[in-house]
Design a protein around this motif. Sequence first.
Motif, PDB file in Angstrom:
ATOM      1  N   LEU A 126       0.834  -1.208   0.000  1.00 35.34           N
ATOM      2  CA  LEU A 126       0.000   0.000   0.000  1.00 35.34           C
ATOM      3  C   LEU A 126       0.869   1.259   0.000  1.00 35.34           C
ATOM      4  O   LEU A 126       0.551   2.237  -0.690  1.00 35.34           O
ATOM      5  CB  LEU A 126      -0.918  -0.014   1.217  1.00 35.34           C
ATOM      6  N   GLU A 127       1.942   1.241   0.735  1.00 35.19           N
ATOM      7  CA  GLU A 127       2.809   2.420   0.823  1.00 35.19           C
ATOM      8  C   GLU A 127       3.471   2.732  -0.514  1.00 35.19           C
ATOM      9  O   GLU A 127       3.566   3.904  -0.911  1.00 35.19           O
ATOM     10  CB  GLU A 127       3.878   2.203   1.890  1.00 35.19           C
ATOM     11  N   THR A 128       3.897   1.692  -1.227  1.00 36.30           N
ATOM     12  CA  THR A 128       4.635   1.923  -2.475  1.00 36.30           C
ATOM     13  C   THR A 128       3.723   2.087  -3.690  1.00 36.30           C
ATOM     14  O   THR A 128       4.015   2.883  -4.585  1.00 36.30           O
ATOM     15  CB  THR A 128       5.616   0.759  -2.736  1.00 36.30           C
ATOM     16  N   GLU A 129       2.593   1.363  -3.711  1.00 32.22           N
ATOM     17  CA  GLU A 129       1.727   1.361  -4.881  1.00 32.22           C
ATOM     18  C   GLU A 129       0.594   2.386  -4.809  1.00 32.22           C
ATOM     19  O   GLU A 129       0.022   2.754  -5.839  1.00 32.22           O
ATOM     20  CB  GLU A 129       1.125  -0.036  -5.088  1.00 32.22           C
ATOM     21  N   TYR A 130       0.269   2.829  -3.588  1.00 28.46           N
ATOM     22  CA  TYR A 130      -0.846   3.770  -3.393  1.00 28.46           C
ATOM     23  C   TYR A 130      -0.390   4.924  -2.484  1.00 28.46           C
ATOM     24  O   TYR A 130      -0.878   5.083  -1.362  1.00 28.46           O
ATOM     25  CB  TYR A 130      -2.049   3.051  -2.773  1.00 28.46           C
ATOM     26  N   PRO A 131       0.553   5.720  -2.948  1.00 27.18           N
ATOM     27  CA  PRO A 131       1.180   6.708  -2.058  1.00 27.18           C
ATOM     28  C   PRO A 131       0.244   7.782  -1.521  1.00 27.18           C
ATOM     29  O   PRO A 131       0.410   8.228  -0.372  1.00 27.18           O
ATOM     30  CB  PRO A 131       2.285   7.311  -2.926  1.00 27.18           C
ATOM     31  N   LEU A 132      -0.727   8.209  -2.304  1.00 31.16           N
ATOM     32  CA  LEU A 132      -1.653   9.231  -1.810  1.00 31.16           C
ATOM     33  C   LEU A 132      -2.624   8.641  -0.791  1.00 31.16           C
ATOM     34  O   LEU A 132      -2.929   9.263   0.232  1.00 31.16           O
ATOM     35  CB  LEU A 132      -2.408   9.873  -2.975  1.00 31.16           C
ATOM     36  N   LEU A 133      -3.095   7.443  -1.064  1.00 37.53           N
ATOM     37  CA  LEU A 133      -3.922   6.740  -0.080  1.00 37.53           C
ATOM     38  C   LEU A 133      -3.137   6.533   1.213  1.00 37.53           C
ATOM     39  O   LEU A 133      -3.657   6.734   2.312  1.00 37.53           O
ATOM     40  CB  LEU A 133      -4.376   5.401  -0.663  1.00 37.53           C
ATOM     41  N   TRP A 134      -1.890   6.130   1.073  1.00 36.88           N
ATOM     42  CA  TRP A 134      -1.045   5.864   2.239  1.00 36.88           C
ATOM     43  C   TRP A 134      -0.864   7.117   3.092  1.00 36.88           C
ATOM     44  O   TRP A 134      -0.872   7.045   4.329  1.00 36.88           O
ATOM     45  CB  TRP A 134       0.307   5.331   1.784  1.00 36.88           C
ATOM     46  N   ALA A 135      -0.733   8.253   2.450  1.00 37.38           N
ATOM     47  CA  ALA A 135      -0.571   9.498   3.214  1.00 37.38           C
ATOM     48  C   ALA A 135      -1.769   9.727   4.125  1.00 37.38           C
ATOM     49  O   ALA A 135      -1.618  10.073   5.308  1.00 37.38           O
ATOM     50  CB  ALA A 135      -0.391  10.677   2.258  1.00 37.38           C
ATOM     51  N   VAL A 136      -2.964   9.521   3.594  1.00 39.29           N
ATOM     52  CA  VAL A 136      -4.171   9.692   4.410  1.00 39.29           C
ATOM     53  C   VAL A 136      -4.207   8.668   5.530  1.00 39.29           C
ATOM     54  O   VAL A 136      -4.627   8.971   6.659  1.00 39.29           O
ATOM     55  CB  VAL A 136      -5.435   9.570   3.531  1.00 39.29           C
ATOM     56  N   ALA A 137      -3.742   7.458   5.258  1.00 32.07           N
ATOM     57  CA  ALA A 137      -3.825   6.362   6.229  1.00 32.07           C
ATOM     58  C   ALA A 137      -2.723   6.393   7.275  1.00 32.07           C
ATOM     59  O   ALA A 137      -2.810   5.660   8.273  1.00 32.07           O
ATOM     60  CB  ALA A 137      -3.780   5.032   5.488  1.00 32.07           C
ATOM     61  N   ARG A 138      -1.704   7.214   7.097  1.00 31.98           N
ATOM     62  CA  ARG A 138      -0.498   7.134   7.934  1.00 31.98           C
ATOM     63  C   ARG A 138      -0.781   7.100   9.427  1.00 31.98           C
ATOM     64  O   ARG A 138      -0.216   6.307  10.171  1.00 31.98           O
ATOM     65  CB  ARG A 138       0.418   8.323   7.619  1.00 31.98           C
ATOM     66  N   ALA A 139      -1.680   7.949   9.882  1.00 35.91           N
ATOM     67  CA  ALA A 139      -1.929   8.039  11.325  1.00 35.91           C
ATOM     68  C   ALA A 139      -2.737   6.861  11.848  1.00 35.91           C
ATOM     69  O   ALA A 139      -2.875   6.709  13.071  1.00 35.91           O
ATOM     70  CB  ALA A 139      -2.638   9.345  11.659  1.00 35.91           C
ATOM     71  N   SER A 140      -3.256   6.028  10.963  1.00 32.83           N
ATOM     72  CA  SER A 140      -4.051   4.870  11.398  1.00 32.83           C
ATOM     73  C   SER A 140      -3.277   3.570  11.370  1.00 32.83           C
ATOM     74  O   SER A 140      -3.752   2.556  11.888  1.00 32.83           O
ATOM     75  CB  SER A 140      -5.292   4.723  10.503  1.00 32.83           C
TER      76      SER A 140
END
Length: 512
Positions: A216-230
Amino acid sequence: MPHPMPLAVSDLNTALNDANWDALVIVGESFDHTLPTELIEKINEIKAADNRVGNTLLTFITDVVAQKRVVLAPTGPLNRYFDDSRRYYDAAKNAASTLLAMGSTKPLLVVLDNDDIKFQNATLVSYLGFGQAFWEPLEAREALGDSIEPVAMVGVVGNNFDAAEAAAIANGQYVARDLCGTEPERMAAPRFAEYCQQQFEGTNVSVSVVDDMKTLETEYPLLWAVARASIQVERHQPRVIRLEYVPNGNIEQTLMLVGKGIVYDTGGADLKTGGHMAGMSRDKGGAAAVAGFMKAVSELAPVGIKVVAEIAAVRNSIGAEAFVADEIITGHSGVRVRIGNTDAEGRLVMADLLSRLREEALDEINPSLFTVATLTGHAARAFGPYTALVENGVARANNLGNKMVEQGDLVADPCETSLSRREDYDFVRPRTKADDLLSSNNGPSATTARGHQFPMAFLSIVSGLDKHDLDSDQPLPYVHIDIAGSGVDGGDWQHGKPSAAPVSALVKTFIG
C-alpha cells in the motif's frame, strides 16, 4: 436479503382474496379505479366521512378483502412537470413504516400505475421504498437479532414489474446501507473488506484485498498518506478491495468504478471541530454504493458487460504520523500533489486507484470510468438531495450524465449534471515548480465557488485521465459522482438512513 423479498402476483382479485397476506397497502394518486367495485365502494364510504382519504396516509379495517387491514398511501398530485417517481417511493416508504407499527409481517403491495411514461417504474419504485423503510442497521441486527426486520416477503401487484430485477437492486441497496450506515469500529477498513468477501463468496464476482502495508505504501502513495496516522492501530489499517465481474461470452462494454471508503473522517490534522465530526462514519457512502452496485450486478449477471470496482477503505485519523497541509506527495501517476487541506482526503484515497484503472482501461473494451464519493458539502448545498454528476469531455459527448439523470428520475434515484469548466482546472493548478497539482483550498467546500466541480478536475489530472479526453487518440469517458447530498435520508449524516444512492440509477442506466 433483501428484506422483504418480492413475489410478483399477476392477478389482483386472486391476491385480494388470499388471506396469507396479512395487510394490504394500496399506493396511487387516487383510489377510484382499477380496484374491485366492492373495495372502491368501501373506500368511497369512508371518504364521505373522512376527508383524509386520498390526501394523507390512512388505515382501516374491512371484510371486503381477505387481508382485512388496509393502508391507503396516496402519492399526491402526479400531473405537474416537477412530479417524479419519488411520489410513489415516498408514499410506499411511509406506508411501510405504518405496517411495522401495525405488526404486519407479510403485506400485499398494490400499485395503481399512472399512464405517464415517467411513472413507468412505479411498482418497482414502491417496492424499493418498502426496502428503505424496513432496513435496520447491521449493528442493531447483530445485537437484537434479525427479528427486528420482521417482513421477509411482500406480494407485489402492479405493471411493468420484474421481481428478479427488483430483488437484485434491493439486495444491492441493502449491502450499500449496511456498509454506509455502520459505526466506525464495526465497519473499520479490515471489516469492510471482510463484509465484501462474505457477500461475494461463491458468486460470479471475484474479490481480492490488498492488506500488505508495504504494498500500500509503495503502490498507493496518496492513499497511504491519508492512512499514515491509522497504521499503528491494526484494526484501523487500510485496505484496497477489488471486486470484478466478467460475463460469459463476448465483452461489449466495461464499467470501472472507484469508491471512496473513508470509514471514519476526523479531518486529520485539519481536525473537524464544533460537532462536525459526528456522522463521519458515513464518509464511506461512495464505497458502500459501489459495493452495492456490484451486488446487483452479481445477481443480474448481465451479458456483454464487464464490471470492475475498486474501493479505498481508509480511516483518516489524527496523530503524530498524520499528513499535513503543504506536504508534496507523488501519486501513482507520477503527478506531484501539494496538500491543501487534510480534510479533503477523499479525492486523495481514490486518486491512485483511478490512475491504475485508467491504465487498465486502455486495454479494455469500450470502457467508462466513475468515482463515487461523499465528497463535498458543496454538492449538498448546490443540489440538495440530488446526486451530483461531473463529466469529462468524453463522457459528456457520450451523454453519460444525461442518461443517468433520465434513468435516475424513473427509479427515484435523481441526479443532476454539472459542467466541468476551465476555472476548475485553474483552481488546482500548481503555484510553484515544486509541485504539479493542488489538492484543494483550505476553506469549506460548501462556501467555495464551484466546490463540487473542481475536485473532478483534480481527479482527472492526478489520475492521468486529462491525457485521455476528447483531444486524445485514446479518449476515456469519466464521470465523477458526488453523493454528499443524496447519500442519506433528509441530509442527516449522523442519524438518517443511508439511501443507497446511486445504486438503482447506475443499474438502470448501464445494466438494463
